[in-house]
Design a protein around this motif. Sequence first.
Motif, PDB file in Angstrom:
ATOM      1  N   MET A  85     -82.678  97.920  53.172  1.00 53.35           N
ATOM      2  CA  MET A  85     -83.689  97.262  53.995  1.00 53.35           C
ATOM      3  C   MET A  85     -84.175  98.245  55.058  1.00 53.35           C
ATOM      4  SD  MET A  85     -83.321  93.921  56.429  1.00 53.35           S
ATOM      5  CE  MET A  85     -82.652  92.973  55.090  1.00 53.35           C
ATOM      6  N   ASN A  86     -85.431  98.189  55.344  1.00 52.33           N
ATOM      7  CA  ASN A  86     -86.066  99.044  56.343  1.00 52.33           C
ATOM      8  C   ASN A  86     -85.426  98.794  57.709  1.00 52.33           C
ATOM      9  OD1 ASN A  86     -88.139  99.607  58.468  1.00 52.33           O
ATOM     10  ND2 ASN A  86     -89.263 100.370  56.684  1.00 52.33           N
ATOM     11  N   THR A  87     -85.020  99.862  58.401  1.00 55.19           N
ATOM     12  CA  THR A  87     -84.338  99.702  59.694  1.00 55.19           C
ATOM     13  C   THR A  87     -85.257  99.103  60.759  1.00 55.19           C
ATOM     14  OG1 THR A  87     -84.817 102.011  60.229  1.00 55.19           O
ATOM     15  CG2 THR A  87     -82.654 101.526  59.298  1.00 55.19           C
ATOM     16  N   ARG A  88     -86.517  99.447  60.724  1.00 53.41           N
ATOM     17  CA  ARG A  88     -87.448  98.831  61.691  1.00 53.41           C
ATOM     18  C   ARG A  88     -87.600  97.349  61.442  1.00 53.41           C
ATOM     19  NH1 ARG A  88     -93.266 100.440  62.427  1.00 53.41           N
ATOM     20  NH2 ARG A  88     -93.398  98.862  63.997  1.00 53.41           N
ATOM     21  N   LEU A  89     -87.666  96.961  60.180  1.00 55.26           N
ATOM     22  CA  LEU A  89     -87.779  95.549  59.829  1.00 55.26           C
ATOM     23  C   LEU A  89     -86.579  94.777  60.362  1.00 55.26           C
ATOM     24  CD1 LEU A  89     -89.165  93.240  58.258  1.00 55.26           C
ATOM     25  CD2 LEU A  89     -87.900  94.002  56.231  1.00 55.26           C
ATOM     26  N   LYS A  90     -85.389  95.334  60.229  1.00 53.92           N
ATOM     27  CA  LYS A  90     -84.171  94.658  60.701  1.00 53.92           C
ATOM     28  C   LYS A  90     -84.180  94.456  62.208  1.00 53.92           C
ATOM     29  CE  LYS A  90     -80.563  96.845  59.256  1.00 53.92           C
ATOM     30  NZ  LYS A  90     -79.461  97.558  58.612  1.00 53.92           N
ATOM     31  N   SER A  91     -84.868  95.320  62.933  1.00 53.19           N
ATOM     32  CA  SER A  91     -84.870  95.222  64.401  1.00 53.19           C
ATOM     33  C   SER A  91     -85.946  94.277  64.938  1.00 53.19           C
ATOM     34  CB  SER A  91     -85.055  96.607  65.023  1.00 53.19           C
ATOM     35  OG  SER A  91     -86.367  97.079  64.789  1.00 53.19           O
ATOM     36  N   LEU A  92     -86.804  93.756  64.061  1.00 50.44           N
ATOM     37  CA  LEU A  92     -87.875  92.857  64.505  1.00 50.44           C
ATOM     38  C   LEU A  92     -87.350  91.460  64.799  1.00 50.44           C
ATOM     39  CD1 LEU A  92     -90.853  93.657  62.102  1.00 50.44           C
ATOM     40  CD2 LEU A  92     -90.544  94.390  64.465  1.00 50.44           C
ATOM     41  N   ALA A  93     -88.072  90.784  65.702  1.00 49.64           N
ATOM     42  CA  ALA A  93     -87.773  89.386  66.010  1.00 49.64           C
ATOM     43  C   ALA A  93     -89.088  88.636  66.192  1.00 49.64           C
ATOM     44  CB  ALA A  93     -86.937  89.284  67.290  1.00 49.64           C
ATOM     45  N   VAL A  94     -89.069  87.371  65.826  1.00 49.72           N
ATOM     46  CA  VAL A  94     -90.239  86.534  66.070  1.00 49.72           C
ATOM     47  C   VAL A  94     -90.542  86.564  67.564  1.00 49.72           C
ATOM     48  CG1 VAL A  94     -91.102  84.159  66.030  1.00 49.72           C
ATOM     49  CG2 VAL A  94     -89.872  85.074  64.047  1.00 49.72           C
TER      50      VAL A  94
END
Length: 139
Positions: A1-10
């Motif tokens: 999984m993309n590391t930036r994607l994992k760090s995102l939050a709504v």
Amino acid sequence: MNTRLKSLAVGNTLQERQHTPTNVSLFLYNAAIWNAHRIHYDEAYTTSVEKHPGVVIDGPLQGDWLVQVLTDWLLEDGELATFEYSNRRASYLGETLTAGGKVTAIDLESGIVNLEIFIRNEKFEIVTPGNATVRFFKP
């Protein structure tokens, strides 16, 4: 999984960009897109014939600003999948408009992120609302 994607939050917001077009930049933009409508560069015509209070900032230009704020946020980590916007209120030469947005939903499995995007004027009124979906690339 993309590391930036994992760090995102709504609720995460995109870095906002401000735009203050000039008569010259509007003229050049309209020349580039072959739009000869005089409300975008001829103040005398715009105010006397079309009865606007000033030169009108193009709706498509605002759409381009929304795409820029999205692609600046995405960097090389993904692609714009869907994009829609609606010009709801006219904006005029001399105004500074701000493009921005926020994350509204994240699907970690697919890498899909939904965003609410906007152009707002100096009074903090949303003049151009929209939505976008981006797809993050898998590592």
